[in-house]
Design an enzyme around this catalytic site. Structure first.
Site, PDB file in Angstrom:
ATOM      1  N   TRP A 239      -2.063  -3.139  -1.836  1.00 48.78           N
ATOM      2  CA  TRP A 239      -2.018  -4.460  -2.114  1.00 48.78           C
ATOM      3  C   TRP A 239      -3.307  -5.252  -0.389  1.00 48.78           C
ATOM      4  CZ3 TRP A 239      -0.392  -8.523   1.476  1.00 48.78           C
ATOM      5  CH2 TRP A 239       0.127  -9.286   0.316  1.00 48.78           C
TER       6      TRP A 239
ATOM      7  N   CYS B 127       0.924  -0.751   0.309  1.00 48.01           N
ATOM      8  CA  CYS B 127      -0.430  -0.158   0.208  1.00 48.01           C
ATOM      9  C   CYS B 127       0.794   1.100   0.112  1.00 48.01           C
ATOM     10  CB  CYS B 127      -0.766   0.640   0.522  1.00 48.01           C
ATOM     11  SG  CYS B 127      -2.985  -1.313   1.024  1.00 48.01           S
TER      12      CYS B 127
ATOM     13  N   GLY C  41      -0.476  -0.558   6.409  1.00 44.80           N
ATOM     14  CA  GLY C  41      -0.084  -1.739   7.785  1.00 44.80           C
ATOM     15  C   GLY C  41      -1.088  -2.633   8.322  1.00 44.80           C
TER      16      GLY C  41
ATOM     17  N   LYS D 107       6.066  -4.388  -3.795  1.00 46.50           N
ATOM     18  CA  LYS D 107       7.718  -4.452  -4.173  1.00 46.50           C
ATOM     19  C   LYS D 107       8.253  -4.137  -2.509  1.00 46.50           C
ATOM     20  CE  LYS D 107      11.337  -2.875  -5.704  1.00 46.50           C
ATOM     21  NZ  LYS D 107      11.759  -3.817  -6.322  1.00 46.50           N
TER      22      LYS D 107
END
Ligand code: G6P
Length: 611
Positions: free
Chosen positions: A73, A2, A100, A606
């Site tokens: 994400w 994210c 998170g 990533k």
């Protein structure tokens, strides 16, 4: 995992948010969203890429000098419009973006459900939004205070930004465990997960630490620590430029980064290695050289491609420094009961410096008294800051999700560390030390030669594009290269691929071999060349297709293989830095030919900042 972005200042925020989200997309691309103050709080969000959000709101003429944005994400809840961030508090007064994982969100959600809160999404972030509001109502306090009080009750990792329609020129942000940087422009501020969306506007930044709260109001920045004491923001100058985070003439970031490897390695060696004086100067770890020299054991913790580098480090350090090395998946290390304590040395390898499992493994080792050296690319990243000392790889920003230049730059740093330690321990001859230094200096040019085979690898990829499985085999220093080649292929082209030590083939994978199974051998000239030739023969006898990475001038493997890529000769300990390059190109071409999204492979991110 994210990406978050926020802006307040004199410019229109919408284009800054969208551009920023595109820069952060490598951190996740399941959905995107923004919130602005445009006659009240307005939230727009959409499943899919940032461009889909952009298309969906293209005709809206959004006007606001403040806003927050998020690219996701997915962790809690499938990728969907409703699970996309920002999430809005029950009153509709403020919105939250979050990077998170809130580990106690179930407990908090139960508490909120009992109090009558209603949830639209499956996310932990919506819980966070309602919880902050609940805390504010219970304590009759300001929103900033509510954020602080709420975060004290939250277990997990977060970097969050809050935008409230009651506070029209204000951003409130907090961090624990997920990265956050504040950019300071002229009468404007930016908040983001990393500096890539900020660098176009300012090079003045403040890296936010865990447990700190950021409060930006009008043209002033206030920061407080966990005890609510005011902090003087430590303003730093960014070390990246806009050019380093743009694709330039390359079609994909990954391709640009593959071609950047010679310079990334030169940058990693700059100022540290001198073949004239046959010296290595590693300032970042100089205070720890004594401890390194006397080490009885080194434990390496890392994930993904960085873990493959760790495996090569094991071969290097054991051969030249004569120190036993253990290489651990950080995710396993942190949940074992590792025997590690005062005086032990741990090397943490990470491109991003933010990988949650690597950070957790370091935290555990540090708590048990170990000394941690970090090998990181991102300056001021969490891992770099948590380590006692370390070496930056200086490879420049790596944006393509599949790691390439980070791998070769990390190896450069590790080779220099191993040689410096071996020299000081007296476990390497002067001849070998000088020879390896010379070969290391030659690596960038050697890679340039390999890169000239771009079209040849493309042609070869065409021949294998419809295959469903691949095996990658190597021995010795090239075994981890086989793992890396398989990882690159599967993550980019979604072809199932496995890497194995070549000799292990006989213990299972050989059963898979038939004419539909291409096997990539890293068969360069080294002490196990004859053995690997025997393995090639075994595959050939079972009609497997053979691709061989060989040393220039090779005869035997070349005659046996269906396709061959030649690389220039180099000392076998450095061959992984060379042999990996054709495998990166192979994975790249296969992905392009198969129509895969090279820079944003499905389901990946990533920087894995959640466990
Ligand atoms: C993710 C990336 C990989 C990377 C791994 C470890 O899985 O997609 O490319 O190797 O994380 O990341 P790090 O930043 O710690 O090297």
């Amino acid at each position: 995992m994210c990406g978050i972005i926020a802006y307040v200042g004199h410019q229109e925020s919408y284009p800054i948010l969208i551009r920023g989200l595109k820069r952060l997309e490598y951190r996740g691309y399941d959905s995107a969203g923004i919130a602005l103050l445009d006659g009240g709080l307005k939230v727009y969000k959409k499943a899919g890429r940032v461009s889909e959000l952009e298309n969906a709101i293209a005709n809206k003429n959004l006007r606001s000098h403040i806003g927050i944005g998020h690219t996701r994400w997915a962790t809690h809840g499938a990728p969907s419009d409703v699970n996309a961030h920002p999430h809005v508090a029950a009153s509709g007064k403020f919105a939250v973006v979050h990077n998170g994982i809130i580990e106690n969100y179930r407990m908090l959600k139960k508490y909120l459900l009992n109090k009558g809160y209603f949830f639209e999404s499956d996310t932990d972030t919506e819980v966070l939004a309602h919880f902050v509001e609940d805390v504010q109502q219970c304590n009759q306090c300001t929103l900033e205070e509510a954020v602080r009080l709420a975060m004290a009750k939250v277990v997990g990792a977060y970097a969050l930004v809050v935008l409230s329609e009651d506070l029209p020129n204000t951003l409130i942000a907090a961090r624990k465990g997920s990265p956050m940087v504040v950019g300071i422009g002229r009468d404007e501020f930016f908040i983001a997960s990393d500096a890539t969306p900020i660098v176009a506007y300012t090079d003045q930044v403040v890296f936010v630490n865990d447990h700190e709260v950021v409060f930006i109001q009008d043209d002033r920045l206030f920061m407080t620590n966990s005890e609510n004491r005011p902090l003087i923001p430590a303003v730093q100058q960014l070390d990246i430029t806009l050019e380093t985070i743009e694709k330039g003439d390359f079609e994909h970031f990954m391709l640009k980064e593959i071609f950047e490897q010679p310079n990334a390695i030169r940058d990693c060696m700059r100022g540290r290695l001198s073949t004239d004086s046959q010296k290595l100067v590693l300032g970042g770890i100089s205070d720890y050289m004594d401890q390194l020299t006397k080490a009885h054991k080194i434990t390496i913790v890392a994930c993904g491609t960085s873990w493959h580098v760790g495996l090569i480090a094991e071969y290097l350090v054991e051969e030249f420094c004569k120190i036993p090395v253990e290489v651990e998946y950080a995710s396993e290390f942190r949940y074992r009961k590792p025997i590690i304590g005062a005086g032990d040395l741990v090397w943490a390898i990470s491109q991003s410096g933010e990988t949650a499992d690597t950070l957790a493994a370091m935290t555990l080792a540090k708590k048990q008294g170990a000394t941690i050296l970090g090998i990181c690319n991102v300056v001021e990243s969490s891992i770099a800051r948590m380590a006692h000392a370390g070496i930056y790889t200086h490879a420049g920003p790596e944006i393509g999700v599949a790691s390439t230049k980070a791998f070769t730059a990390q190896l450069t740093a590790i080779v220099m560390m191993a040689l410096a330690v071996a020299r000081q321990r007296g476990t390497i001859t002067t001849f070998m030390f000088n020879e390896l230094l010379q070969h290391l200096t030659d690596v960038p040019e050697t890679i340039e030669v390999v890169l000239q085979q771009y079209d040849q690898v493309k042609h070869m990829a065409q021949a294998y594009k419809d295959m469903s499985n691949f095996l990658f085999l190597g021995r010795g220093y090239n075994f981890p290269v086989a793992l890396e080649g398989a990882l690159k292929l599967k993550e980019l082209s979604y072809i199932h691929a496995e890497g194995y030590p070549a000799a292990e083939m006989k213990h299972g994978p050989i059963a898979l071999i038939d004419e539909a199974m291409p096997v990539v051998f890293i068969a360069t000239q080294d002490r196990s060349y004859d053995k690997i030739i025997a393995n090639i023969e075994e595959v050939k006898a079972r009609k497997g297709k053979i691709i061989a990475i060989v040393t220039r001038g090779d005869k035997t493997a070349t005659q046996l293989a269906d396709h061959v890529i030649e690389v220039p000769p180099i000392h076998e300990a450095l061959m992984p830095m060379i042999a990996v390059v054709p495998l990166q190109l192979l994975a790249y071409h296969m992905a392009v030919i198969r129509g895969c999204d090279v820079d944003r492979p499905r389901n990946l991110a990533k920087s894995v900042t959640v466990e």
